[in-house]
Structure formats: structure tokens, C-alpha cells
Design an enzyme around this catalytic site. Structure first.
Site, PDB file in Angstrom:
ATOM      1  N   ASN A  33      38.166 -53.088  69.530  1.00  0.00           N
ATOM      2  CA  ASN A  33      39.232 -51.986  69.062  1.00  0.00           C
ATOM      3  C   ASN A  33      40.082 -53.500  68.235  1.00  0.00           C
ATOM      4  O   ASN A  33      39.369 -54.981  69.237  1.00  0.00           O
ATOM      5  CB  ASN A  33      40.351 -51.759  69.998  1.00  0.00           C
ATOM      6  CG  ASN A  33      40.595 -52.890  71.616  1.00  0.00           C
ATOM      7  OD1 ASN A  33      40.076 -53.455  71.777  1.00  0.00           O
ATOM      8  ND2 ASN A  33      41.466 -52.413  72.283  1.00  0.00           N
ATOM      9  N   HIS A  44      42.017 -58.373  60.867  1.00  0.00           N
ATOM     10  CA  HIS A  44      40.476 -57.971  61.783  1.00  0.00           C
ATOM     11  C   HIS A  44      40.534 -59.188  61.914  1.00  0.00           C
ATOM     12  O   HIS A  44      40.451 -60.256  61.308  1.00  0.00           O
ATOM     13  CB  HIS A  44      39.795 -57.551  61.522  1.00  0.00           C
ATOM     14  CG  HIS A  44      40.224 -55.502  61.162  1.00  0.00           C
ATOM     15  ND1 HIS A  44      39.850 -55.147  61.986  1.00  0.00           N
ATOM     16  CD2 HIS A  44      40.494 -55.650  59.721  1.00  0.00           C
ATOM     17  CE1 HIS A  44      39.583 -53.757  61.593  1.00  0.00           C
ATOM     18  NE2 HIS A  44      40.533 -53.814  59.790  1.00  0.00           N
TER      19      HIS A  44
END
Length: 187
Positions: A33, A44
Site C-alpha cells: 500500500n 510510488h
């Protein structure tokens, strides 16, 4: 990289981090996550201690070290990134078992829709929780989603002291070689 205050990072919990995806990727990497730094930046694996980007390069997936802010280049290499759970947290242990299971269901639907050749889940514990596979180990899995093969990779978090960047790169490279062999076999 920009510095964020504790308040800014805390506020990032409510932000969704968009996937970096396309149809028919060679490998769709799947994190656990988003961390708070990832949510704050929208990139990310953005935390400086995370080894995802260096390992991706060391393993031969990318020709150069890509910065988190350059994640949009991944599809040009046949790569993408998503997460098991969309909710940002400071630590993965803040996620519930139900969030993992629901994340596994949503990930299965996403993979069926996007049809990557390989799904690479980074984190064996997350894979086990999301897919109710308590015996899973790092490496290729028996599970197939549609025509997509599944590989579990070590978690690149700096907190994962069991794996060095070099040993992680070896495991990522095993996947890269398997993906290239599959692509060659399919023509």
C-alpha cells in the site's frame, strides 16, 4: 526530494495514488500500500530508504536508475505499478486482514482487465494475506489470474533487513529472465 512536515504527511493519508498501468504489460509490480511519502508526492516507492527503484535497475528491468518522479516512463519498458491496498498508511501493519482480502479481490479484477503477462507482488506477507495463501514463498506461484502468472518478490522497504539490495536484485532478475523467456516463447 521535497521535505514534508509531519502535518503534511498525515494529511496525505486521504490521497489516492494513481496506478501506473497499461493493457498487456510484461510485468505489473504490486506494492503493499502507499506509504505517506508516496501519498504526499503521488509517486510510488517514494520514501528515500525504499530500494524498489535501485533494485529495478540493478536487476536489468530498466536501463538506468529511474527516480520515483519518473514513474510514468515504466510503461515504455512494459512495466507498471499498483498496490494491494489503496489506503496510505505510515506502516503496512496498520492495514486490517479484511483490507488485504478486499485488496486481493480488487487486484484480481484489475489483473483480469489489464492482462499483464506477470503480476509481481512485492512482499510475501502481503501476498499471503491478500490471497489467503499462508505457505507462499518468494518466487513463482502456482496461482494464475486469467493468463497472468504470479511471482512474489521481497519487500523493498528499507525495514526488510533479511534482503540486501543485491539479493533482491537477483530475485527481481529471476523474474525478468522468466518474463523474457515467456515473451520469446509466445513470439
Amino acid at each position: 526530494m521535497a521535505r514534508f512536515t509531519a502535518e503534511q504527511l498525515e494529511a496525505a493519508r486521504d490521497r489516492l495514488v494513481p496506478d501506473v498501468v497499461a493493457n498487456g504489460l510484461h510485468v505489473l509490480f504490486c506494492g503493499i500500500n502507499p506509504g505517506l511519502m508516496t501519498a504526499a508526492t503521488g509517486h510510488h516507492f517514494a520514501r528515500p530508504g525504499n530500494r524498489f527503484w535501485p533494485v529495478l535497475h540493478l536487476s536489468g528491468f530498466t536501463p538506468r536508475l529511474i527516480k520515483p518522479s519518473e514513474q510514468g516512463e515504466l510503461p515504455s519498458y512494459g512495466l507498471g505499478i499498483t498496490n494491494v491496498v489503496a489506503r496510505a498508511t505510515a506502516r503496512a501493519d496498520e492495514l486490517s486482514a479484511e483490507e488485504y482480502r478486499e485488496g486481493g479481490r480488487l487486484l484480481t479484477a484489475k489483473v483480469a482487465r489489464l492482462r499483464p503477462r506477470w503480476l509481481a507482488v512485492v512482499g510475501v506477507t502481503a501476498y499471503r494475506a491478500a490471497f489467503d495463501d499462508r505457505k507462499a514463498q518468494v518466487g513463482p506461484q502456482e496461482r494464475v489470474i486469467g493468463g497472468t502468472r504470479v511471482w512474489v518478490l521481497p519487500n523493498p522497504s528499507g525495514l526488510n533487513a533479511h534482503w540486501t539490495a543485491a539479493t533482491m536484485a537477483e530475485e527481481f532478475a529471476r523474474l525478468r529472465v522468466a518474463a523474457a523467456a515467456q515473451e520469446s516463447a509466445e513470439g
